[in-house]
Design an enzyme around this catalytic site. Structure first.
Site, PDB file in Angstrom:
ATOM      1  N   ALA A  63       0.922  -1.016  -0.348  1.00 37.71           N
ATOM      2  CA  ALA A  63       0.044  -0.004  -0.031  1.00 37.71           C
ATOM      3  C   ALA A  63       0.999   1.128  -0.236  1.00 37.71           C
ATOM      4  O   ALA A  63       2.132   1.280   0.303  1.00 37.71           O
ATOM      5  CB  ALA A  63      -0.902  -0.060   1.300  1.00 37.71           C
ATOM      6  N   GLY A 102       0.378  -4.915   0.655  1.00 40.25           N
ATOM      7  CA  GLY A 102      -0.673  -4.912  -0.181  1.00 40.25           C
ATOM      8  C   GLY A 102      -0.476  -5.701  -1.595  1.00 40.25           C
ATOM      9  O   GLY A 102      -1.420  -6.132  -2.213  1.00 40.25           O
ATOM     10  N   GLU A 125       3.883  -5.914   6.906  1.00 36.33           N
ATOM     11  CA  GLU A 125       3.266  -5.079   7.709  1.00 36.33           C
ATOM     12  C   GLU A 125       3.547  -4.810   9.211  1.00 36.33           C
ATOM     13  O   GLU A 125       3.561  -3.724   9.844  1.00 36.33           O
ATOM     14  CB  GLU A 125       1.678  -5.440   7.613  1.00 36.33           C
TER      15      GLU A 125
HETATM   16  N1  3HC Z   1       4.540   3.410   0.045  1.00 39.55           N
HETATM   17  C1  3HC Z   1       5.155   4.722  -0.184  1.00 39.55           C
HETATM   18  N2  3HC Z   1       6.377   4.817  -0.499  1.00 39.55           N
HETATM   19  C2  3HC Z   1       7.352   3.969  -0.426  1.00 39.55           C
HETATM   20  C3  3HC Z   1       6.783   2.506  -0.120  1.00 39.55           C
HETATM   21  C4  3HC Z   1       5.551   2.355   0.062  1.00 39.55           C
HETATM   22  N3  3HC Z   1       4.909   1.120   0.502  1.00 39.55           N
HETATM   23  N4  3HC Z   1       7.923   1.781  -0.220  1.00 39.55           N
HETATM   24  C5  3HC Z   1       9.029   2.449  -0.549  1.00 39.55           C
HETATM   25  N5  3HC Z   1       8.636   3.802  -0.792  1.00 39.55           N
HETATM   26  C6  3HC Z   1       9.333   4.852  -1.052  1.00 39.55           C
HETATM   27  C7  3HC Z   1      10.591   5.203   0.012  1.00 39.55           C
HETATM   28  O1  3HC Z   1      10.051   5.961   1.152  1.00 39.55           O
HETATM   29  C8  3HC Z   1      11.822   5.896  -0.799  1.00 39.55           C
HETATM   30  O2  3HC Z   1      11.359   6.977  -1.038  1.00 39.55           O
HETATM   31  P1  3HC Z   1      12.355   8.289  -1.229  1.00 39.55           P
HETATM   32  O3  3HC Z   1      13.171   7.856  -2.335  1.00 39.55           O
HETATM   33  O4  3HC Z   1      11.582   9.411  -1.311  1.00 39.55           O
HETATM   34  O5  3HC Z   1      13.042   8.384   0.006  1.00 39.55           O
HETATM   35  C9  3HC Z   1      11.324   5.072  -2.232  1.00 39.55           C
HETATM   36  O6  3HC Z   1      10.011   4.464  -2.134  1.00 39.55           O
HETATM   37  C10 3HC Z   1      12.406   3.888  -2.419  1.00 39.55           C
HETATM   38  O7  3HC Z   1      12.261   2.927  -1.051  1.00 39.55           O
HETATM   39  P2  3HC Z   1      13.701   2.278  -0.766  1.00 39.55           P
HETATM   40  O8  3HC Z   1      14.757   3.598  -0.649  1.00 39.55           O
HETATM   41  O9  3HC Z   1      13.416   1.695   0.461  1.00 39.55           O
HETATM   42  O10 3HC Z   1      14.131   1.304  -2.087  1.00 39.55           O
HETATM   43  P3  3HC Z   1      14.776   0.193  -1.743  1.00 39.55           P
HETATM   44  O11 3HC Z   1      15.174  -0.328  -3.355  1.00 39.55           O
HETATM   45  O12 3HC Z   1      15.812   0.207  -0.885  1.00 39.55           O
HETATM   46  O13 3HC Z   1      13.612  -0.930  -1.098  1.00 39.55           O
HETATM   47  C11 3HC Z   1      11.607  -1.906  -0.592  1.00 39.55           C
HETATM   48  C12 3HC Z   1      12.721  -1.203  -1.810  1.00 39.55           C
HETATM   49  C13 3HC Z   1      12.081  -3.135  -0.434  1.00 39.55           C
HETATM   50  C14 3HC Z   1      10.163  -2.013  -1.586  1.00 39.55           C
HETATM   51  C15 3HC Z   1      11.287  -1.013   0.448  1.00 39.55           C
HETATM   52  O14 3HC Z   1      11.097   0.320   0.094  1.00 39.55           O
HETATM   53  C16 3HC Z   1      10.324  -1.381   1.237  1.00 39.55           C
HETATM   54  O15 3HC Z   1      10.419  -2.464   2.095  1.00 39.55           O
HETATM   55  N6  3HC Z   1       9.013  -0.778   1.257  1.00 39.55           N
HETATM   56  C17 3HC Z   1       8.047  -1.057   2.172  1.00 39.55           C
HETATM   57  C18 3HC Z   1       7.299  -2.383   1.967  1.00 39.55           C
HETATM   58  C19 3HC Z   1       6.276  -2.483   2.868  1.00 39.55           C
HETATM   59  O16 3HC Z   1       6.490  -2.183   3.952  1.00 39.55           O
HETATM   60  N7  3HC Z   1       4.854  -2.762   2.510  1.00 39.55           N
HETATM   61  C20 3HC Z   1       3.849  -2.707   3.143  1.00 39.55           C
HETATM   62  C21 3HC Z   1       3.247  -1.259   3.295  1.00 39.55           C
HETATM   63  S1  3HC Z   1       1.595  -1.521   4.285  1.00 39.55           S
HETATM   64  C22 3HC Z   1       0.490  -2.632   3.311  1.00 39.55           C
HETATM   65  O17 3HC Z   1       0.798  -2.996   2.261  1.00 39.55           O
HETATM   66  C23 3HC Z   1      -0.900  -2.590   4.044  1.00 39.55           C
HETATM   67  C24 3HC Z   1      -1.652  -3.287   3.257  1.00 39.55           C
HETATM   68  O18 3HC Z   1      -1.776  -4.901   3.789  1.00 39.55           O
HETATM   69  C25 3HC Z   1      -3.279  -2.881   3.423  1.00 39.55           C
END
Ligand code: 3HC
Length: 677
Positions: A63, A102, A125
């Site tokens: 998400a 998500g 998450e």
């Molecule tokens: N939402 C918004 N922005 C996000 C994001 C997300 N889910 N994931 C990454 N970003 C942004 C980061 O803030 C960063 O922004 P910036 O360049 O402005 O600082 C940019 O994307 C790149 O991210 P990383 O520097 O972390 O890039 P990497 O290549 O090192 O890693 C990744 C990529 C493994 C995808 C890592 O970003 C990550 O782990 N992201 C989060 C994944 C996550 O937690 N997903 C679950 C979200 S909650 C959800 O899905 C709820 C659902 O169940 C309803």
């Protein structure tokens, strides 16, 4: 605005493609696009199957976290997923990169999943203080079983495609470079297969034993966190309730977590960590980094060895220098043993120790550092020693080499001034054990060149550190804030609190240890003047009696041979004696007073650090304390905690009540209700 999602027809297969950099987060535009694409596929008689894939470096990484807490926009992820799930035409998720949160839930709602070998899938998450809120806790266990599902949702680590295929999460591992073509071919193969497999139609058997075993094994790491237990409860619900009721349970638990303070703190940390890498006045696009292919480390003690391991593990050659052969042998021996222990535990590949140690050149001569691109000294913490060393390095190092000090307190400008190249000098303050702790304080001297700073920050990422830029001041960010905490903790002892009481307030708060447990671990004798006749503090009195902490089996606490601590009657006697000599009355100290006098002053110091420009932003201070000192993640760091959990007004009142000089910026922010910057 153009949609980030486009559609391509390949005869009877509709390919729905998201292109929303950087990580294809499922923001409103992407959700609307998916909604449109899937409806198009469902309603077009010429289409028999659909493929969902992403452009760029990854399948949906979750998400869009930036949307959390804001009014909802566009189609909800839940609605999109229901439509996909109930489609009478099969949908294939074509996965590359990281299908997370998500994104993984979208894949689980598809009827089939194909993935390239390098892809990973996971529900992280929990790391954001949340749980999968789009059916993930209900679908995942229906495929992988309760035991594996709990591992995945309550710890949050992703699994690689091969493992995902083994557990049934992925139907086919396809060619690394032919994802779309292979996914379309797969879609054609299954297009007419009936019934369409839907995860929701499966059932999963309860496994109470797996739940208990997991809780027992991971109880310690989950301590204080709300999200792991909620994740586990949802997986249990999947095994006990019909699918739709399980979904409702998941929703209720998701909303509770989303509205709580812990998730807000953990999401803050997610962005804070990424923000910390950015340097306010340095543009990464136009800054040419210096190549770092060989690193020199001076000192093969615990610190130097740990520092070296970071680079070796990242495949960067290291020359390590010691003064005596036996110290050099001992140091490299410890490094090898550490690597071998990690390999034995399966944390690194069996050939990793040889590979890493093969990149190491031990030497007794500083002259051997002449070809290094970066030289880090980790010698005795003494200004004269450091100055002498930097003078020598200035003569030895090649032009353009970066010269770094691992000092934890000293003035980097003063060190830089002995060289003819202060612009190449920087502080790199690693935290012990340096091969484990993720924090790196990068100390920017007055003259440190921008490209030097940018190179070190980029290098930090390569060696998997979270780097924070700090300005030159005594103790930089972390140790500077530690100091008022220690001072107050000692005063509280004098006024009647016990080490146990003060430490317990800190551990109950969520810290791994309190100030006196920390002193015993580090060594009560550190910084002691070694004159037993000069007793100026309780610490002196303990040190004079040989109570140097854990290493001596006695300090503020008594220790058994396994280093288990018990309250020490002798230490309490020493404290009493010292207090009596000082004629201070003993009084009852409340736990709240301990919080106000040990934690609020840290916030005050943090505000001063920001006022003086020694940290770039309040969230950097939080990163330092979480990554370097074990501030509980679910409290978001001292500055986040003060602003969002306690309230700055209350912090200021507490500080004033105890006669602290309150930082002007803290007062202003408290009065105006604005955030500390
Ligand atoms: N939402 C918004 N922005 C996000 C994001 C997300 N889910 N994931 C990454 N970003 C942004 C980061 O803030 C960063 O922004 P910036 O360049 O402005 O600082 C940019 O994307 C790149 O991210 P990383 O520097 O972390 O890039 P990497 O290549 O090192 O890693 C990744 C990529 C493994 C995808 C890592 O970003 C990550 O782990 N992201 C989060 C994944 C996550 O937690 N997903 C679950 C979200 S909650 C959800 O899905 C709820 C659902 O169940 C309803």
């Amino acid at each position: 605005m153009t949609s980030p999602v486009r559609f391509e027809r390949h005869d009877d297969v509709l390919v729905i493609i998201s292109d929303s950099p950087p990580v294809n987060a499922l923001g409103a535009g992407v959700r609307d696009g998916l909604n449109e694409g899937v409806s198009m596929g469902i309603n077009d008689p010429a289409i028999k199957a659909m493929v969902i894939r992403c452009d760029g470096k990854t399948f949906f990484a979750g998400a869009d976290i930036t949307e959390f807490g804001k009014p909802p926009k566009g189609a909800s992820l839940q609605d999109v997923i229901v439509m996909m799930d109930s489609s009478e035409k099969p949908i294939v998720a074509a996965i590359h990169g990281t299908a997370l949160g998500g994104g993984c839930e979208v894949a689980l709602a598809c009827h089939y999943r194909v993935a390239v070998p390098s892809a990973v899938m996971g529900l992280p998450e929990v790391k954001l203080g949340l749980l999968p809120g789009a059916g993930g806790t209900q679908r995942l266990p229906r495929i992988v079983g309760v035991k594996a599902a709990i591992e995945m949702v309550a710890i949050g680590d992703p699994i690689p495609a091969k493992k995902a295929a083994e557990v049934g999460l992925v139907d086919r591992v396809v060619g690394e470079d032919s994802l779309e073509a292979d996914a379309i071919a797969f879609a054609r193969e299954i297009a007419d297969k009936k019934p369409i497999p839907r995860v929701r139609d499966k059932t999963v058997a309860p496994d109470p034993q797996a739940v208990e075993e997991f809780k027992k094994k991971h109880g310690r790491r989950m301590r204080g966190f709300d999200a792991p237990a909620a994740n586990i409860a949802c997986v249990v619900a999947a095994s006990e309730l019909p699918f739709d009721e399980g979904l409702k349970f998941e929703r209720t638990e998701f909303v509770k977590l989303m509205e709580g303070t812990q998730s807000a703190a953990q999401r803050h940390l997610f962005f804070a960590e990424r923000q910390a890498a950015k340097i306010d006045d340095v543009d990464p696009k136009t800054t040419q980094l210096r190549p770092i292919n060989k690193v020199g480390v001076i000192g093969a003690g615990t610190m130097g060895g740990g520092i070296s391991m970071n680079f070796l593990s990242a495949g960067i050659a290291v020359t390590i220098v010691e003064m005596q052969q036996d110290a050099l042998d001992r140091g490299t021996g410890v490094m090898r043993k550490n690597y071998e222990a990690s390999a034995a535990k399966g944390r690194i590949k069996p050939d990793a120790p040889e590979k890493a140690m093969g990149l190491l050149t031990p030497t007794l001569s500083l002259d051997d550092l002449a070809d290094c691109d970066l030289i880090i000294e980790a010698v005795y913490e003494n200004m004269d020693v450091k100055k002498e060393l930097f003078t020598k390095l200035d003569a030895i190092a090649k032009p353009g080499a970066i010269l770094a000090s691992n000092t934890s307190y000293l003035n980097v400008d003063e060190i830089a001034a002995v060289t003819k190249r202060p612009e190449d000098v920087v502080g790199m303050h690693f935290f012990s054990p340096a091969n484990v702790m993720r924090l790196l304080e990068v100390v920017r001297g007055e003259k440190t060149a921008k490209d030097v700073l940018a190179t070190v920050m980029a290098l930090a990422k390569k060696i998997k550190k979270v780097a924070v830029v700090a300005g030159v001041c005594h103790g930089f960010i972390g140790n500077r804030m530690l100091s008022p905490r220690q001072i107050e903790a000692n005063k509280l002892l004098m006024e009647g609190a016990t080490p146990q009481q003060i430490d317990k307030v800190h551990t109950d708060f969520g810290m791994p240890m309190g100030p006196f447990q920390m002193a015993d671990l580090a060594g009560v004798d550190i910084g002691w003047h070694r004159d037993p006749s000069r007793i100026e503090s309780i610490r002196d009195a303990l040190a004079a009696e040989g109570r140097w902490g854990q290493k001596k089996g006695a300090g503020y606490y008594d220790y058994d041979e396994k280093r288990n601590a018990t309250p020490s009657p002798r230490a309490l006697e020493i404290i009493e004696e010292f207090r009596a000599k000082s004629n201070l009355p003993k009084r009852e100290i409340t736990d709240q007073e301990i919080v106000e006098r040990t934690l609020y002053p840290m916030v005050n110091e943090g505000a001063l650090i920001l006022e003086e420009g020694k940290a770039q932003r309040a969230s950097d201070v939080d990163v330092v304390w979480i990554m370097g000192y074990g501030w509980p993640v679910y409290r978001g760091g001292p500055m986040f905690w003060a602003q969002n959990e306690v309230g700055l007004k209350k912090v200021v009142e507490g500080l004033e009540k105890h006669k602290f000089k309150v930082a002007e910026s803290l007062k202003t922010a408290a009065e105006s209700g604005s955030a500390l910057k």
